[in-house]
Design a protein around this motif. Structure first.
Motif, mmCIF file in Angstrom:
data_model
loop_
_atom_site.group_PDB
_atom_site.id
_atom_site.type_symbol
_atom_site.label_atom_id
_atom_site.label_comp_id
_atom_site.label_asym_id
_atom_site.label_seq_id
_atom_site.Cartn_x
_atom_site.Cartn_y
_atom_site.Cartn_z
ATOM 1 N N UNK A 290 0.806 -1.223 0.000
ATOM 2 C CA UNK A 290 0.000 0.000 0.000
ATOM 3 C C UNK A 290 0.834 1.266 0.000
ATOM 4 N N UNK A 291 2.108 1.159 0.410
ATOM 5 C CA UNK A 291 2.954 2.340 0.495
ATOM 6 C C UNK A 291 2.630 3.230 1.684
ATOM 7 N N UNK A 292 1.960 2.691 2.702
ATOM 8 C CA UNK A 292 1.561 3.474 3.874
ATOM 9 C C UNK A 292 2.476 3.197 5.058
ATOM 10 N N UNK A 293 2.656 4.255 5.880
ATOM 11 C CA UNK A 293 3.404 4.145 7.123
ATOM 12 C C UNK A 293 2.443 4.031 8.299
ATOM 13 N N UNK A 294 2.910 3.434 9.380
ATOM 14 C CA UNK A 294 2.153 3.388 10.625
ATOM 15 C C UNK A 294 3.140 3.331 11.783
ATOM 16 N N UNK A 295 2.767 3.945 12.890
ATOM 17 C CA UNK A 295 3.603 3.967 14.091
ATOM 18 C C UNK A 295 2.923 3.151 15.179
ATOM 19 N N UNK A 296 3.666 2.220 15.777
ATOM 20 C CA UNK A 296 3.157 1.417 16.885
ATOM 21 C C UNK A 296 3.840 1.870 18.163
ATOM 22 N N UNK A 297 3.049 2.426 19.083
ATOM 23 C CA UNK A 297 3.594 2.855 20.378
ATOM 24 C C UNK A 297 3.467 1.699 21.374
ATOM 25 N N UNK A 298 4.538 1.463 22.101
ATOM 26 C CA UNK A 298 4.522 0.373 23.059
ATOM 27 C C UNK A 298 3.820 0.808 24.340
ATOM 28 N N UNK A 299 2.862 0.020 24.819
ATOM 29 C CA UNK A 299 2.163 0.395 26.050
ATOM 30 C C UNK A 299 3.088 0.328 27.263
ATOM 31 N N UNK A 300 2.790 1.156 28.247
ATOM 32 C CA UNK A 300 3.605 1.169 29.465
ATOM 33 C C UNK A 300 3.573 -0.192 30.138
ATOM 34 N N UNK A 301 2.438 -0.870 30.052
ATOM 35 C CA UNK A 301 2.298 -2.181 30.698
ATOM 36 C C UNK A 301 3.240 -3.231 30.114
ATOM 37 N N UNK A 302 3.662 -3.047 28.840
ATOM 38 C CA UNK A 302 4.573 -4.018 28.226
ATOM 39 C C UNK A 302 5.989 -3.884 28.755
#
Length: 432
Positions: A290-302
């Motif tokens: 798709x040519x799309x970017x995405x950001x995954x933020x790590x939860x504090x609980x992890x």
């Protein structure tokens, strides 16, 4: 088990081999009747016929029933073999050589390689670069503790790094200049050089990832770099194999001034580790279709730490931290880049105290719940780095140091799946 201090022990630091049971043959198994052990051969099948045609003598030998198989069935059988045996099979007969060189077989073998344990390939660096090794890569067989040196004087890889690997292709380039960028298959010894600027830029960093778009069968190269002469803003560019120029990519604003490391191709996307100052670590993903970017933020609980490395283990994208005497693993889950999440998976006590001059990198995971480690050792102030390979079995709390002859003393290792895919045929394709 006592803790091993890294600063006081020279590698290989531990030699704990899993117990192997010796198998002895009984008299009943060792003996066999002459009748049962006879090898019968038919004079008709082994007969070499000579005939004269057009004044010349020619000999033909019947190869047996294997060549009576359909080419599709031969492909299915040969594609399951290790790459070394496939290369040897090309010399068996013209039929097999033709099958192995066909696009049908090359694509089939590439798909089958994902159902087999990955291999490892290493490139000499620093003190490991000599006149003998400077044009060489080494394909490892960790089960047999041996390596296959792949040498080609046309390679100009000295001073460059293996940045990423995808379907048997390596992306090799500099971490401080935009070019050259090599896409190479070390098995076929073919490579292409991607278009580069006429004048090089002095860069703070340069990271390049290689991915495969299954929707159209094309390979894409994505690079991120930071120019020293600018405002130290990250720039992303991409190029398809077969294209003549790089194109700029638009990324989320949060990425502009982040520190970016990695890249790992997994599940149809390239993934990087990013850190924004101030702020917690997170992950940037790029869907190659798709040519799309995405950001995954790590939860504090992890509770994901700052000093993790990103690696594919057993088909899963994983975050790994090796600190002091422990190894912790987090697993990335989800099918789409917009819905990825991170969860804590496991922690192992390694009984080795790692530090800045005695550390390790995870190269790959094993089916039998073990890991291949590259152990890096620095010998005092002004000393040189040395590397060696070790298998770690966490459930048994055991290390198995791999003594592989003829590999350089200093190297960089990555996980690798050998294929026969030709980068030249991918790059020089007809358009229209």
């Amino acid at each position: 088990m006592r803790v091993i201090e890294g600063g006081t022990l020279n590698p290989p630091f531990q030699m704990l081999r899993p117990k192997r049971h010796r198998t002895t043959k009984t008299d009943g198994h060792a003996r066999s009747s002459k009748k049962g052990s006879q090898v019968r051969s038919s004079k008709k099948d082994s007969q070499v016929r000579s005939s004269k045609k057009d004044g010349r003598a020619s000999t033909t030998k019947k190869d047996g029933p294997v060549n009576d198989l359909l080419p599709e069935l031969i492909s299915e059988i040969l594609s399951r073999l290790p790459i070394e045996l496939i290369l040897r099979c090309r010399s068996v007969c013209k039929t097999w050589n033709s099958v192995i060189q066909s696009p049908l077989f090359i694509n089939l073998q590439a798909r089958k390689s994902h159902n087999q344990p990955s291999r490892a390939i290493l490139k000499p660096i620093f003190g490991g670069v000599t006149e003998t090794t400077m044009h060489s890569l080494f394909l490892l067989d960790t089960e047999e503790c041996k390596s296959r040196r792949i040498h080609d004087k046309s390679w100009r890889f000295s001073g460059l790094q293996i940045m990423s690997s995808c379907n048997g292709l390596l992306c090799i380039t500099s971490d401080s200049e935009l070019g050259p960028v090599y896409i190479s298959n070390p098995i076929t010894r073919e490579f292409v050089i991607l278009p580069s600027p006429e004048t090089g830029f002095s860069l703070l960093r340069h990271q390049v990832g290689l991915g495969f778009d299954s929707s159209n069968g094309k390979y894409i190269v994505v690079r991120v770099y930071t120019d020293k002469s600018k405002s130290q803003v990250n720039k992303f560019e991409a190029i398809m194999l077969g294209e003549n120029s790089w194109r700029s990519l638009t990324v989320p604003d949060i990425i502009a001034e982040c520190t970016i490391n990695g890249s790992v191709f997994w599940n149809g996307a390239l993934h990087w580790k990013i850190k924004k100052k101030p702020g917690r670590e997170c992950m940037l993903s790029f869907d190659v279709s798709s040519g799309k970017f995405a950001v995954t933020r790590f939860p504090v609980s992890a509770d994901v730490p700052d000093d993790f490395e990103m690696v594919e283990l057993d088909g899963h994208l994983s975050l790994v931290q090796v600190y002091d005497t422990q190894m912790k693993i987090w697993r990335v889950t989800g099918d789409k880049i917009e819905g990825l999440s991170v969860c804590y998976e496991d922690m192992y006590c390694m009984n080795v105290r790692w530090n800045s001059s005695f550390n390790c990198e995870i190269i790959r995971g094993y089916i039998d719940e073990g890991y291949l480690l590259q152990v890096n050792t620095h010998r005092g102030p002004g000393g040189a780095w040395r590397r060696h390979l070790t298998q770690y079995f966490p459930k048994m709390e055991q290390f198995l140091s791999l003594i592989i002859p003829s590999i350089p003393i200093c190297f960089k290792t990555i996980s690798f799946r050998p294929t026969l895919i030709s980068p030249m045929q991918l790059h020089f394709v007809p358009h229209g």
